[in-house]
Design an enzyme around this catalytic site. Structure first.
Site, short mmCIF file in Angstrom:
data_model
loop_
_atom_site.label_atom_id
_atom_site.label_comp_id
_atom_site.label_asym_id
_atom_site.label_seq_id
_atom_site.Cartn_x
_atom_site.Cartn_y
_atom_site.Cartn_z
N HIS A 138 0.82 -1.21 0.00
CA HIS A 138 0.00 0.00 0.00
C HIS A 138 0.86 1.27 0.00
O HIS A 138 0.69 2.13 0.87
CB HIS A 138 -0.92 0.02 1.22
CG HIS A 138 -1.85 -1.14 1.32
ND1 HIS A 138 -2.37 -1.59 2.52
CD2 HIS A 138 -2.36 -1.96 0.37
CE1 HIS A 138 -3.14 -2.64 2.31
NE2 HIS A 138 -3.16 -2.88 1.00
N HIS A 162 -7.30 -0.57 2.81
CA HIS A 162 -6.61 -1.03 1.61
C HIS A 162 -6.93 0.00 0.53
O HIS A 162 -8.05 0.51 0.45
CB HIS A 162 -7.07 -2.44 1.24
CG HIS A 162 -6.67 -3.46 2.26
ND1 HIS A 162 -5.90 -4.55 1.97
CD2 HIS A 162 -6.92 -3.52 3.60
CE1 HIS A 162 -5.69 -5.26 3.07
NE2 HIS A 162 -6.30 -4.65 4.08
#
Length: 679
Positions: free
Chosen positions: A565, A608
């Protein structure tokens, strides 16, 4: 209205009259029309999009809803159609992954001093759809607290009308079509959700797997047993606590839903949208400046290889950079936009000295604790190679049981933890920032200040994740969500084909390893709580020999890896804080270049990144449309050939204008049949 039987009979009759072409063949032909080659690409387009990943395809699809707007997408990777068996079945993300193949950029970090000197792999999708074609498919939104904090950092009159939770929430819902889980899956997984918190008419399918294992249903009760509440409506900006997340999956056929399958593949014919794959953007070309002194982009240069011929396409309106946290700063720096010291060292002439490009890099770090399993796992089912394991619904199972935890749960003395963070910051702020720029340092201070406010709020400092995809074992991971350590990416060569240098500076701030250490302790506490403890055997990794604080910290240095990420390398911040884009996503110092992807988020989210990036891309498309007063046409309407790009399609054998009347009617009817059958 025609009956289904009459419609299908008509389709079948027309198919027989035309050499038995199938609806599938016509759908492939319609799709293929979007792809062009170097010999058929037009000389100019209104918008050139550098990067065909998540955001690039969303924006391309939305902008070309106006038939008078022409768009070219340049993507360095392939279409992905040749590896559909790896992309489409959700289970492929574990057992048939594209990671490490030519569809992965195969990035690695520099040696990380505080992570045992290791280089760490950073896989990113090199394919249409970008990382959404290879990721774990979690669809997790950030908290409203984090998004509001981001808006508060912007210092812009436009920010309130464009960003903040309400606006991002609406944009995320616009992208989605949500389908609730089946009753059996909902009950078995102990899933809680609110369907009203999701969209109902967007291109991207969001749902749950078609198959669920009982151990997942133990997740939230076990968390509650150690004092962590269940998040009843995590999609509504309240993701604090435990839940089983929705995922990007199409429940009509149990396949991965990603930006290509959602925003590109279903499109009717659009002669105003071209996609060129295997085309790496080498630089943006500038030609003079406007009255404000901002550089004007006149074209985009691209090539198929480092030794291949460089081609240029002209830009009538804007260049939109959507290469992600690594690709976007790479494009800017190779175009002469970035820190002067970096550009000088790489031999790239400086167009705009913008110190923040590549800076403020933040990433989520993760580490696992593994137990022997006493129950059947998804990994066991896959390893059986049984007929059941090969059913589409079985193959749709992916891990999505998670929890977000703050410092109040991690630490007995939160005030002591906060004081330690502040002390480290005050005594070593200069060493924590890999830049001599006062603007970048001020940006670090602003991000640090905002992150400090999250410590005791309903925001996750640690994410817990349940994983049951390995045979014979069950894993619970701890993942750092708000790192105090910031790194950077930069170029060290004038060739856009050379890898970008990635230095995330993992654990450069001592608070990060402390948070991770306490996260591992919490994972073990959870593993001892019923009912999930009944499914766990002996701990096999790291094992009981790693128990003291020092043991855990040493082990973490040798094992932590990315949670995939990365963000913030083209941060939406004031220029005075090392920002790269303003609230309208416009690059400082450039008249007609925007960056619109996860690289612009200046604050790490407890989430996310796919979900907020879909929302960002939808918002970006609206910003751009409004800037040019483009009319918004229904997403299901095929527009006529573009009047602003008459040269396009002259050499395209599949150009819509060359179809016969019968072929056109047939393709339209066949497409209608396909839609009826699969929707």
């Amino acid at each position: 209205m025609w009956s289904n039987k009459l419609l299908l009979t008509t389709i079948a009759s027309l198919l027989l009259q035309t050499n038995a072409h199938t609806p599938y063949q016509y759908s492939q032909a319609l799709r293929a029309r979007i792809y062009v080659t170097q010999s058929t690409v037009a000389d100019s387009y209104d918008f050139v999009i550098a990067g065909g990943g998540l955001a690039g395809l969303v924006i391309a699809s939305r902008l070309t809803e106006d038939p008078n707007t022409t768009v070219l997408v340049l993507e360095a990777g392939a279409t992905g159609d040749a590896v559909g068996d790896s992309i489409n079945p959700p289970v492929g993300t574990y057992y048939n992954s594209l990671v490490g193949t030519s569809y992965d950029w195969q990035h690695v970090t520099t040696p990380q001093q505080n992570a045992a000197g290791r280089t760490i792999r950073w896989p990113r999708g090199k394919v249409l759809g970008g990382s959404t074609a290879i990721n774990g498919m979690y669809y997790v939104r950030p908290s409203d607290i984090e998004v509001e904090a981001w808006k508060g950092m912007l210092n812009s009159d436009n920010a309130a009308g464009l960003w903040g939770w309400d606006n991002l929430y609406a944009a995320m819902k616009k992208s989605e079509t949500f389908t609730p889980p089946t009753p059996d899956v909902e009950t078995t997984g102990n899933i809680q959700f609110n369907a009203q918190s999701y969209g109902a008419a967007g291109p991207l399918h969001v749902s749950y797997p078609g198959f669920m294992l009982s151990v997942v249903g133990n997740w939230t009760p076990s968390l509650e047993a150690i004092g962590i509440a269940t998040a009843a409506d995590p999609a509504n900006g309240k993701n604090f606590g435990g839940f089983v997340s929705a995922v990007s999956i199409n429940p009509t056929n149990w396949t991965r839903a990603y930006s290509k399958s959602a925003y590109i593949d279903p499109l009717p014919p659009r002669s105003n949208l071209d996609i060129l794959v295997s085309a790496t953007v080498t630089r943006i070309i500038f030609n003079g400046n406007n009255t404000s002194g901002d550089q004007i982009a006149s074209g985009v240069e691209f090539a198929t290889s480092a030794t291949g011929t460089k081609n240029t396409v002209k830009v009538n309106k804007e260049v939109i950079v959507t290469g992600g946290a690594l690709g976007s700063p790479n494009v800017l720096m190779h175009s002469g936009v970035g820190p002067k010291d970096v550009l000088d060292a790489a031999g790239v002439p400086v167009v705009v000295n913008l110190p923040g490009v590549g800076q403020h890099l933040q990433d989520h770090l993760a580490a696992p604790v593994v137990w022997q399993s006493k129950v059947e796992t998804a990994g066991d089912i896959h390893a059986s190679n049984s007929a059941f394991s090969k059913q589409a619904q079985t193959m749709s199972f992916i891990n999505s049981a998670i929890a977000y935890i703050n410092a109040s749960t991690l630490f007995d003395n939160v005030a002591e933890f906060e004081a330690g963070i502040a002390n480290a910051f005050n005594t070593s702020v200069q060493s924590l920032v890999h830049s001599q720029s006062s603007e970048v340092i001020d940006g670090y201070k602003a991000i640090y200040s905002a992150t400090q406010n999250f410590v005791t709020q309903g925001v996750g400092l640690i994410e817990l994740l349940l994983s049951i995809n390995a045979p014979g074992s069950i894993t619970i991971q701890a993942a750092l969500q708000h790192p105090y350590s910031q790194g950077r990416v930069y170029i060290n060569s004038s060739s856009a084909f050379d890898p970008i240098v990635i230095d995330p500076q993992y654990f450069s701030h001592p608070a990060d390893v402390v948070v991770m250490r306490e996260g591992i302790k919490l994972v073990r506490q959870l593993g001892s709580a019923a009912p999930i403890s009944n499914a766990l055997g002996a701990e096999t990794f790291p094992g009981p020999g790693v128990s003291s604080d020092q043991d855990i910290e040493t082990w973490l240095a040798g094992i932590v890896s990315t949670e995939f990420h990365p963000q913030a390398t083209c941060s939406m911040l004031p220029r005075s804080q090392g920002g790269v884009v303003n609230a309208n996503l416009q690059v400082y110092g450039l008249a007609n270049v925007r960056v619109a992807d996860s690289s612009v988020f200046p604050l790490s989210f407890s989430a996310h990144l796919a979900a907020p990036t879909y929302g960002l891309a939808e918002t970006a498309a609206e910003i751009i449309k409004n800037a040019y007063k483009a009319p918004i046409i229904s997403n299901n309407t095929a527009g006529p050939a573009s009047q602003t790009n008459p040269s396009k399609g002259k050499n395209n054998a599949l150009a819509f204008a060359t179809w016969s009347k019968k072929e056109t009617i047939l393709a339209t009817i066949a497409l209608a049949g396909i839609i009826m059958l699969v929707c």
